[in-house]
Design an enzyme around this catalytic site. Structure first.
Site, PDB file in Angstrom:
ATOM      1  N   CYS A  92      61.740   3.809 -28.961  1.00 48.17           N
ATOM      2  CA  CYS A  92      62.350   3.780 -30.289  1.00 48.17           C
ATOM      3  C   CYS A  92      61.682   4.744 -31.258  1.00 48.17           C
ATOM      4  CB  CYS A  92      62.291   2.363 -30.849  1.00 48.17           C
ATOM      5  SG  CYS A  92      60.658   1.626 -30.831  1.00 48.17           S
TER       6      CYS A  92
ATOM      7  N   GLU B 213      56.155  -8.162 -33.636  1.00 51.07           N
ATOM      8  CA  GLU B 213      56.148  -6.865 -34.341  1.00 51.07           C
ATOM      9  C   GLU B 213      56.524  -7.112 -35.801  1.00 51.07           C
ATOM     10  OE1 GLU B 213      59.061  -4.927 -31.814  1.00 51.07           O
ATOM     11  OE2 GLU B 213      57.470  -4.031 -30.620  1.00 51.07           O
TER      12      GLU B 213
END
Lengths: 636, 636
Positions: free
Chosen positions: B410, B314
Site C-alpha cells: 500500500c 495499525e
C-alpha cells in the site's frame, strides 16, 4: 571454599520479626486457607481450579473429566509445601489434618509404578512422557517432590516423601544415558532443583545423579525437543516457535552465558545448577552460574529485582532493555531469583547474592501480594498509566490492580511458600562461621553449635542487634548491604573492628552467652540512577531507603506522573507513620515540580512548572489504594 | 466561507522546485517503472505481486488462480493514478502506452454489469458483496475510480473513466436507503472520497449522494457488520474482535469526536467528510471534521506528522500516547493526513491545515521512501534501537532499514501518487484570492484569472519570491508557517504591510505583470518540546529547522543515543553541505554531552558525562546510510 555450606535444618530458625512475622501470619491466616478453598473450588466467583478433584478422579474416587492446565497438579503441591512451612512456624492440627488427608488422596491417585500426574492418568494415559517439551510432567513431579521433602522436614511424616520417592525412582529409572533409558529433558525446569532437595533429605545419590543428568543433557545435540516434535506429531499448546532460547536449550548449561527465555524456567534451572555446584564442587558449573548471575544482575534486572522484561514468552529481554511500562517481571521470577541467590550463597557466601535476595524479598516478590493477602500480581510493572496499562493491546498484561486468581495460579503459592520458609534464607554457616545474610529477627541454632538471637526493626530502622546464646568460638559474618555507605559495629557496647570479607563484616572471637553485637546501618533515603545504557530510565531517578525501593502513586501525587520532576538538589525527607491504609509504613517526601499541560501538543518552550510535594511509598505497597498511575522512576 | 474553493484543474500548476522536482523525477524515473515491473512480476527476488495477471485471468485471457491479497487490484489502481500524474508532469509516450494497454485489460476484465474486482471474479464469484467488512471490494473500486478520474484529467482519455463510472453506477444502484438497495458500508473507507472525486470530474449528483450515503450510514444502528457476520457465517481474515473503533463505526460520523481505529481508514474517511462538507456547506459535518482534526493534531500526532501510534490494528492509540519506539505511524496514514488537510483547506483556508500538510510532506510521508526511491518504510519510527527495533517481539514491525516490497504494497504507491500530484496541494483559490499553502516553486494559473510564478530554495532557505504573471486585482494570501516567529514581506523591494487572516499574510491590490513579492521567513534551527502529557517525550527535545524535523543517527553520533544530552543552552548550528550520502542537505550540530556507561546497572550517582558534538540530519533522510540507532527526541 566450594564445599557446600551445610543447609540448616528447617526447624533450627525461628522468626520473630516486626516486618516479616505479620506477613507470615497473613500467609497462614489468609493465603493458605484461601488457596485451599480455591483448590477445593469452594470460593464463589473465583476461577475454577478443580485441582483436588483431579486427584479424586485419578484415584477412581470421583467421576468426571480432568479440568485445568496440564500442570494443575503443581497448585496442590505448592500449597502442601507452604502448609508444611506453616506448620513449622505455628502448629495447626486442623491444617495438618487437611494436609494428611490430601496426601493420602495423592497416594491413592499414584499408580503402582510410581507414576503421578493426574492430567495423563485421567485424560491422556496413552501420552505419558511423550511430550516433555510442553506437558509439564517433570515439572509437576518436581513440585510434589519439593512438597514431600518440606512436609517430611516439617512434620517427620514420610507419607508424602514415600510417594515422591516412588515417583522420583520412576523418573531416575526412565531418564538418563544408560541403556534402555530415555535421553529426554523437561520443557519447564523444576525437577532438577527438586531432585537435589530430595538428595539433601535422603542422601540417595541417584537423585543427585539424575538432577545432574537433566542439567548436563540440556542443550545437547541433537535437540531432544526437535526429535520429540517430529516423533509424536501432536502438540498440546500449539505450534512450536522453534525458539531455542525460550526453555534455555540454546547451549549446554555450562556454556550458557546469557540469561534468556522464560525467566521462571531459567531461574529454576540456575537454582539447580548452583545447588549442584555447591554440592559437588563443580568449578566449571559454578563459573557458569556466576556468569549467568552477573548477566542478570548487571543487565537484566529491574531496580525492584524484577526479571523477565517481556510478556512475549514471559522472558528475559535484551541487555539493558528494561521498559517500565511494558514490563513482565513475574512474581514467580522474583521467587526464582530468591532460590538462585540462596544456592549461590551456599556455594560461596558473598554479600552480592544476599543483596539481591534482600532486594527481591522487600520489593519484587512482596509487590506480588496485596497487603491483605487476598489478591496477587503476576506482572509487577514499574510504571502504570491509567487508560494505558491493562487497556491498550501492548499493555494488556500490565494490570493496575491485583486480580483475584488466575487460571494459571503459579504466583500466589510461590509467594506463600517463600514467605513461610523465609528463615531458611536468612542465615548461612560453615564449620566455624555464621553468616547473617538477612537481618531477620528471631533465633538460629546452627549445626556448628553456634546459637544467636537477632532483634531489629529492619527495614525501617538500620539498627540490628545480635545476642549470643552459646559459649563458643566462631566467626559472626554480618552482611553489609551494598546500598549502605556508613555503618558502625559494637560488641557489648564498644566499637568493634571487623574484617571485611566478600561484603561481610566478620567478627571472630570466643563468644560468651549474652554477648551483644549491634550493627547500625545508616539508612538515609537515597537516589538510584540506572546505567547510561538503560534507555527506559534515562534522565530519571529512583528512590529507596535501605532495601526498600519506593514509587510515586497517583493517589498521593495527582495524575500524569510523567510530569513530576524531582530536582537533583531536593532534600528527601522520611515521614514515619505515612498512610494508615498502607499500614503506617514510612513514606518519603521532597519538594518537587510538576510540568503543566499547555494548549498545543508541541511548543517552542518547555512546559511551565509549578511547585509540588512529591510523596513516595514503598514499591511493594503500590496498588493497595485503588487504581491509578504509578512510577518507580521519576524524572530528575 | 463554507463554499468550497474551486479545485484547480490538474494541469494548471507546474512544479519547478529545487527540493521537490528531483523527488518527482525520482518517482517518475525509478518508482513508477519499478512498481510496474513489480505488478508484472518482473523483479527477480521481489515478493510476488500477480496483480496484473489477476486481471488477465479475470478477463479470461490467462489461466491460473487469483494470487495476492483480497485488495490486490488496488496496487494496479494506485500505479495508474501515479502514472496519470506523472504524464502531467512529463509526457512519456511509452508510459502512456503501458497505461492504455493496462486500462484496456481492465476493461476486458470488467463484467457486463460493471462489476470489477478480480478476487471475486476469479476466486469467489458466489461471495460478491457478501463480506463488506473484510473484503475490500468498495476499497478497490474507490482506488480504481481515483485512477480513472486522474487519468481522464491528465490525458483527456475516457476509457478508464468509463470503466469506473460503470462500476460506480453499479455501486450507486446497489447501496443506499432506497427500496431494494442494500444498507451496507465498506470495511475500509475509500469509496467515499473516490465518489466525491468522480462527482467533481463528472458533475453527476448520484456520486455525491452515494458518498454521502456511505458516510451517513456509517455507525448507524443496527450495525451492518454485526448483521453481516451473523448472516454469512464465514470470515476472510479470521475472527472479528468486535472492536467498533477499528473501522470507525462506534458512532455516526457527525457524532465522532475522537480519532480511533485503523488510521488509514480513518484518514480516508475524514478526507471524504471534509470534501463533502466543503461541497455541500454541511456545517455540522465540517464541525465534526474540525473536532477530529483537532483531536489528532492536539493529542495523537507525532512531531514528524506520523499518526496511528500502535501496530495493533495499525491504529490511533490513546491521547498523548505516542511511543517513539513502539510506534506505527504508517506512511499511508501520513498520505491520508495530506488528503484530509487538502480538503479542510478547501472547506476553510486556515494555515493550521497547511502547516500539517507541510509537516507531513517534509517528514512523515517522505521518510517512507529511501533517497534512491528503491525501498520504502511502512512504519516510521521516531526511535530505533539496534537489537531491539525489528528484533524483539514487541518491536518486530519497527524496521531499522527500508524493506524492498511488501506483500501488502500500500505505502509505496501512496508515496508515488502523492508526490506526483504535489502541485494540487500547493495552492488554493476563491473568487478573489490566491492562497499559497506551500512554497512550491513553479507556476499556477488560477481559475479566477490570477497567474503567478514562485521561486524558492525552501525548505533549506526561507526566502520565497512570487512574480505576478497577469494584470488583475486579487488578494495574494501567503501562509506564515506556525513554526515561523519572524518574517518580512516586500512588494517590488519595498516593505509591505499585509493583513493577517487565519495564518495567511494577505496582500490585496491591483497587480501588474512582473510585480514581485518576496516573503522572507526566518528559519533558525529550533527546539521543540512536547506537552507535559506526552510521557514518551518527557525531558526530551526535538530539533527542527523550518518545516524539516531532524533526528540523530548512530552513524554520526555513535551508539546508545539515549545517552546523548543536549544542554538547554547549547547553540544549534546549521552546517550546509552536510553528508554527501544524504544529498548534501544541511545538518545541525551542537555541543552536547554523552553519559558514559559504568560498572553496575544501578548506582548512587548519575552517570559520568563526556563532551561530544551532536549531529542531526533531516528525519526524512534517516536510515539511508546502513542500519543503526536513530532518535528524534533527544534528552535535554
Amino acid at each position: 571454599m566450594l564445599k557446600r555450606q551445610q543447609a540448616e535444618s528447617i526447624k533450627n530458625v525461628t522468626v520473630e520479626d516486626p516486618f516479616w512475622t505479620p506477613l507470615q501470619n497473613l500467609v497462614m491466616d489468609v493465603v493458605i486457607p484461601y488457596q485451599k478453598a480455591i483448590l477445593e473450588d469452594a470460593v464463589p466467583g473465583a476461577e475454577k481450579s478443580h485441582a483436588i478433584e483431579n486427584f479424586r478422579i485419578a484415584a477412581g474416587e470421583s467421576r468426571g473429566e480432568f479440568y485445568g492446565m496440564v500442570f494443575q497438579d503443581s497448585d496442590v503441591a505448592k500449597w502442601l509445601e507452604a502448609a508444611a512451612y506453616s506448620l513449622v512456624l505455628r502448629p495447626d492440627a486442623e491444617l495438618e489434618r487437611q494436609a494428611d488427608e490430601l496426601i493420602a488422596l495423592i497416594g491413592r491417585a499414584q499408580q503402582p509404578d510410581g507414576y503421578l500426574d493426574t492430567y495423563f492418568i485421567v485424560k491422556e494415559p496413552e501420552h505419558k512422557w511423550q511430550n516433555l517439551e510442553e506437558c509439564h510432567e517433570l515439572y509437576c513431579a518436581g513440585h510434589m517432590i519439593e512438597a514431600g521433602v518440606a512436609y517430611y522436614e516439617a512434620t517427620g511424616k514420610t507419607a508424602l516423601l514415600d510417594i515422591v520417592r516412588k515417583n522420583a525412582d520412576l523418573i531416575c529409572a526412565r531418564f538418563g544415558k544408560g541403556e534402555g533409558q530415555v535421553r529426554g529433558v523437561p520443557g519447564h525446569q523444576e525437577i532438577e532443583l527438586a531432585l537435589l532437595r530430595l538428595y539433601d533429605a535422603t542422601g540417595e545419590a541417584r537423585y543427585l545423579e539424575t538432577a545432574r543428568y537433566f542439567l548436563e543433557e540440556r542443550g545437547a545435540e541433537p535437540d531432544y525437543f526437535t526429535e520429540e516434535r517430529a516423533r509424536i506429531g501432536w502438540r498440546h499448546f500449539g505450534p512450536s516457535s522453534g525458539d531455542r532460547n525460550y526453555a534455555q536449550i540454546y547451549a549446554p548449561v555450562k556454556q550458557q552465558t546469557e540469561a534468556v527465555g522464560h525467566s521462571v524456567r531459567a531461574g529454576y534451572m540456575y537454582t539447580a545448577m548452583a545447588h549442584l555446584a555447591a554440592e559437588t564442587g563443580d568449578e566449571e558449573l559454578l563459573a557458569a552460574c556466576r556468569t549467568l548471575w552477573r548477566n542478570i544482575v548487571q543487565q537484566k534486572m529491574y531496580v525492584t529485582g524484577g526479571v523477565g522484561a517481556t510478556v512475549h514468552g514471559e522472558a528475559f529481554s535484551a541487555g539493558y532493555e528494561l521498559p517500565n511500562d511494558l514490563v513482565y517481571a513475574e512474581t514467580c521470577a522474583s521467587a526464582a531469583m530468591i532460590f538462585f541467590a540462596r544456592r549461590m550463597l551456599e556455594a560461596e557466601p558473598k554479600a552480592e547474592y544476599a543483596d539481591i535476595l534482600e532486594k527481591e524479598l522487600y520489593n519484587g516478590l512482596l509487590s506480588g501480594m496485596q497487603l491483605d493477602g487476598r489478591r496477587f500480581f503476576y506482572v509487577n510493572p514499574l510504571e502504570v498509566v491509567p487508560g494505558v496499562s491493562g487497556c491498550l493491546p501492548e499493555y494488556r498484561h500490565v494490570l493496575p490492580v491485583r486480580p483475584q486468581w488466575y487460571a494459571c495460579a503459579c504466583c500466589p503459592p510461590n509467594v506463600a511458600r517463600t514467605l513461610t520458609s523465609l528463615g531458611q534464607y536468612a542465615w548461612g554457616e560453615n564449620a566455624d562461621t555464621v553468616y547473617a545474610h538477612l537481618f531477620l529477627g528471631g533465633r538460629v541454632r546452627c549445626q556448628n553449635g553456634a546459637q544467636l538471637a537477632c532483634r531489629s526493626a529492619y527495614p525501617w530502622d538500620g539498627q540490628v542487634s545480635y545476642t549470643v546464646e552459646c559459649e563458643k568460638e566462631f566467626a559472626l559474618a554480618l552482611r553489609i548491604p551494598g546500598w549502605c555507605k556508613h555503618w558502625q559495629l559494637t560488641v557489648n557496647g564498644r566499637a568493634a573492628e571487623a574484617e571485611m570479607k566478600d561484603g561481610y563484616a566478620v567478627l571472630r572471637q570466643s563468644w560468651q552467652r549474652g554477648d551483644t553485637v549491634v550493627l547500625a546501618l545508616d539508612m538515609p533515603p537515597r537516589r538510584i540512577y540506572a546505567d547510561a545504557r538503560v534507555r527506559a530510565d534515562a534522565g530519571c531517578v529512583a528512590l529507596a531507603r535501605g532495601p526498600v525501593v519506593y514509587c510515586v502513586e497517583e493517589t498521593d501525587n495527582g495524575g500524569n506522573l510523567a510530569a513530576l520532576r524531582l530536582p537533583r538538589t531536593a532534600q528527601l525527607r522520611v515521614c514515619p507513620g505515612g498512610d494508615a491504609r498502607l499500614g503506617g509504613v514510612p513514606v518519603l517526601q521532597a519538594e518537587a515540580l510538576r510540568l503543566l499541560p499547555g494548549d498545543t501538543l508541541y511548543r517552542d518552550e518547555p512546559s511551565a512548572q509549578q511547585e509540588t510535594t512529591l510523596t513516595a511509598v514503598p514499591y511493594y505497597t503500590w496498588g493497595n489504594r485503588g487504581p491509578g498511575g504509578m512510577r518507580v522512576w521519576v524524572r530528575e
